[in-house]
Motif scaffolding. Structure first.
Motif, mmCIF file in Angstrom:
data_model
loop_
_atom_site.group_PDB
_atom_site.id
_atom_site.type_symbol
_atom_site.label_atom_id
_atom_site.label_comp_id
_atom_site.label_asym_id
_atom_site.label_seq_id
_atom_site.Cartn_x
_atom_site.Cartn_y
_atom_site.Cartn_z
ATOM 1 N N LYS A 53 35.805 35.378 39.267
ATOM 2 C CA LYS A 53 36.068 33.934 39.152
ATOM 3 C C LYS A 53 36.171 33.526 37.688
ATOM 4 C CE LYS A 53 34.143 32.163 43.476
ATOM 5 N NZ LYS A 53 33.071 31.322 44.064
ATOM 6 N N ASP A 54 35.267 34.044 36.846
ATOM 7 C CA ASP A 54 35.323 33.756 35.410
ATOM 8 C C ASP A 54 36.621 34.244 34.791
ATOM 9 O OD1 ASP A 54 32.847 32.526 35.437
ATOM 10 O OD2 ASP A 54 31.778 34.227 34.536
ATOM 11 N N ALA A 55 37.200 35.293 35.367
ATOM 12 C CA ALA A 55 38.454 35.865 34.863
ATOM 13 C C ALA A 55 39.676 35.120 35.407
ATOM 14 C CB ALA A 55 38.539 37.339 35.225
ATOM 15 N N GLY A 56 39.450 34.054 36.180
ATOM 16 C CA GLY A 56 40.563 33.262 36.686
ATOM 17 C C GLY A 56 41.126 33.731 38.006
ATOM 18 N N LEU A 57 40.417 34.610 38.691
ATOM 19 C CA LEU A 57 40.882 35.082 39.995
ATOM 20 C C LEU A 57 40.157 34.333 41.110
ATOM 21 C CD1 LEU A 57 40.986 38.894 39.189
ATOM 22 C CD2 LEU A 57 42.923 37.321 39.349
ATOM 23 N N ALA A 58 40.672 34.444 42.329
ATOM 24 C CA ALA A 58 40.121 33.735 43.483
ATOM 25 C C ALA A 58 39.695 34.734 44.556
ATOM 26 C CB ALA A 58 41.163 32.761 44.040
ATOM 27 N N PRO A 59 38.487 35.298 44.436
ATOM 28 C CA PRO A 59 38.020 36.268 45.439
ATOM 29 C C PRO A 59 37.969 35.654 46.837
ATOM 30 C CG PRO A 59 36.579 36.258 43.524
ATOM 31 C CD PRO A 59 37.504 35.081 43.386
ATOM 32 N N LEU A 60 38.508 36.390 47.819
ATOM 33 C CA LEU A 60 38.533 35.929 49.207
ATOM 34 C C LEU A 60 37.610 36.754 50.098
ATOM 35 C CD1 LEU A 60 42.391 35.530 49.620
ATOM 36 C CD2 LEU A 60 40.716 33.720 49.176
ATOM 37 N N GLU A 61 37.637 38.071 49.885
ATOM 38 C CA GLU A 61 36.883 38.972 50.768
ATOM 39 C C GLU A 61 36.441 40.199 49.979
ATOM 40 O OE1 GLU A 61 37.757 41.518 54.805
ATOM 41 O OE2 GLU A 61 38.832 39.651 54.510
ATOM 42 N N HIS A 107 23.314 54.516 42.037
ATOM 43 C CA HIS A 107 23.275 53.116 42.458
ATOM 44 C C HIS A 107 24.510 52.330 42.007
ATOM 45 C CE1 HIS A 107 19.270 53.552 44.062
ATOM 46 N NE2 HIS A 107 18.948 54.206 42.966
ATOM 47 N N VAL A 108 25.640 53.001 41.969
ATOM 48 C CA VAL A 108 26.901 52.320 41.666
ATOM 49 C C VAL A 108 27.628 52.091 42.980
ATOM 50 C CG1 VAL A 108 29.134 52.477 40.504
ATOM 51 C CG2 VAL A 108 27.069 53.291 39.349
ATOM 52 N N PHE A 109 27.896 50.820 43.266
ATOM 53 C CA PHE A 109 28.598 50.451 44.496
ATOM 54 C C PHE A 109 30.102 50.511 44.285
ATOM 55 C CE2 PHE A 109 24.455 48.721 45.265
ATOM 56 C CZ PHE A 109 24.289 48.814 46.636
ATOM 57 N N SER A 110 30.800 50.910 45.330
ATOM 58 C CA SER A 110 32.262 50.891 45.363
ATOM 59 C C SER A 110 32.667 49.694 46.217
ATOM 60 C CB SER A 110 32.805 52.176 45.988
ATOM 61 O OG SER A 110 32.391 53.300 45.247
ATOM 62 N N LEU A 111 33.373 48.752 45.601
ATOM 63 C CA LEU A 111 33.765 47.530 46.298
ATOM 64 C C LEU A 111 35.273 47.354 46.272
ATOM 65 C CD1 LEU A 111 31.234 44.942 44.769
ATOM 66 C CD2 LEU A 111 30.960 46.306 46.847
ATOM 67 N N LEU A 112 35.816 46.907 47.394
ATOM 68 C CA LEU A 112 37.214 46.510 47.481
ATOM 69 C C LEU A 112 37.223 44.992 47.595
ATOM 70 C CD1 LEU A 112 40.218 47.240 47.747
ATOM 71 C CD2 LEU A 112 39.852 47.345 50.223
ATOM 72 N N VAL A 113 37.873 44.326 46.641
ATOM 73 C CA VAL A 113 37.884 42.872 46.614
ATOM 74 C C VAL A 113 39.322 42.388 46.780
ATOM 75 C CG1 VAL A 113 37.271 40.797 45.317
ATOM 76 C CG2 VAL A 113 35.937 42.897 45.006
ATOM 77 N N GLU A 114 39.529 41.536 47.778
ATOM 78 C CA GLU A 114 40.829 40.906 47.955
ATOM 79 C C GLU A 114 40.768 39.539 47.296
ATOM 80 O OE1 GLU A 114 43.878 39.330 51.392
ATOM 81 O OE2 GLU A 114 42.395 40.861 51.925
ATOM 82 N N VAL A 115 41.748 39.260 46.447
ATOM 83 C CA VAL A 115 41.816 37.967 45.775
ATOM 84 C C VAL A 115 43.093 37.252 46.172
ATOM 85 C CG1 VAL A 115 40.410 38.702 43.805
ATOM 86 C CG2 VAL A 115 42.883 38.889 43.658
ATOM 87 N N GLY A 116 43.006 35.924 46.214
ATOM 88 C CA GLY A 116 44.174 35.097 46.476
ATOM 89 C C GLY A 116 44.732 34.574 45.158
ATOM 90 N N ARG A 117 45.700 33.686 45.276
ATOM 91 C CA ARG A 117 46.333 33.113 44.090
ATOM 92 C C ARG A 117 45.508 31.957 43.537
ATOM 93 N NH1 ARG A 117 51.205 35.289 42.294
ATOM 94 N NH2 ARG A 117 50.244 34.346 40.468
ATOM 95 N N ARG A 118 45.587 31.796 42.248
ATOM 96 C CA ARG A 118 44.930 30.706 41.534
ATOM 97 C C ARG A 118 45.780 30.429 40.302
ATOM 98 N NH1 ARG A 118 38.638 31.220 39.689
ATOM 99 N NH2 ARG A 118 38.359 29.111 38.909
ATOM 100 N N LYS A 119 45.956 29.181 39.953
ATOM 101 C CA LYS A 119 46.771 28.822 38.797
ATOM 102 C C LYS A 119 46.287 29.572 37.558
ATOM 103 C CE LYS A 119 48.623 24.911 36.306
ATOM 104 N NZ LYS A 119 48.699 23.458 36.190
ATOM 105 N N GLY A 120 47.222 30.219 36.871
ATOM 106 C CA GLY A 120 46.899 30.957 35.661
ATOM 107 C C GLY A 120 46.256 32.306 35.883
ATOM 108 N N ASP A 121 46.388 32.880 37.093
ATOM 109 C CA ASP A 121 45.708 34.145 37.406
ATOM 110 C C ASP A 121 46.399 35.392 36.848
ATOM 111 O OD1 ASP A 121 47.878 34.526 39.148
ATOM 112 O OD2 ASP A 121 46.697 34.132 40.945
ATOM 113 N N ASP A 122 47.600 35.251 36.319
ATOM 114 C CA ASP A 122 48.360 36.363 35.732
ATOM 115 C C ASP A 122 48.774 37.442 36.731
ATOM 116 O OD1 ASP A 122 48.470 35.311 33.140
ATOM 117 O OD2 ASP A 122 46.547 36.206 32.602
ATOM 118 N N LEU A 123 48.712 37.140 38.029
ATOM 119 C CA LEU A 123 49.231 38.085 39.018
ATOM 120 C C LEU A 123 50.758 38.007 38.994
ATOM 121 C CD1 LEU A 123 46.781 37.520 42.013
ATOM 122 C CD2 LEU A 123 46.822 39.424 40.397
#
Length: 117
Positions: free
Chosen positions: A55-63, A9-25
């Motif tokens: 989101k708690d980690a400062g990222l901006a999930p899009l899809e 029951h472990v899901f494999s997910l691909l998450v695309e994130v956008g930019r967010r201030k302080g995201d460290d990308l």
């Protein structure tokens, strides 16, 4: 813990994130793609938990794209490497979202919409 049943029951997910201030990308990146393993009984639970943690980690999930559970992927005939299965076991043992891979995304600057005359 060992064996497939621990990670069924472990899901494999691909998450695309956008930019967010302080995201460290990386500078110049337009976002990132993250491949995650998430222990959950239902897909919507896995998605909600992953989005909340990112989101708690400062990222901006899009899809979010789900590739299903370990069991679903095996039943579909996909080969799953032992390294991947080990990361799934870690997700179960830690009851946590495991980010297996993070790839920065960059916009293609050559597609600016300008005409070549």
């Amino acid at each position: 813990m060992s064996g497939a049943s621990d990670i069924d029951h472990v899901f494999s997910l691909l998450v695309e994130v956008g930019r967010r201030k302080g995201d460290d990308l990386p500078e110049g990146a337009s976002g990132a793609a993250l491949f995650c393993y998430v222990p959950a009984r239902k897909e919507d639970e896995a998605v909600r938990e992953t989005v909340a943690i990112l989101k708690d980690a400062g990222l901006a999930p899009l899809e979010v794209t789900s590739y299903g559970t370990f069991r679903e992927r095996k039943e579909a005939g996909q080969e799953i490497a032992e390294e991947e299965a080990e990361l799934m076991r870690r997700a179960v043992e830690q009851d946590a979202v495991v980010i297996a891979e993070m790839q920065p995304l960059y916009e293609d600057k050559t597609k600016s919409g300008a005409k070549d005359d």
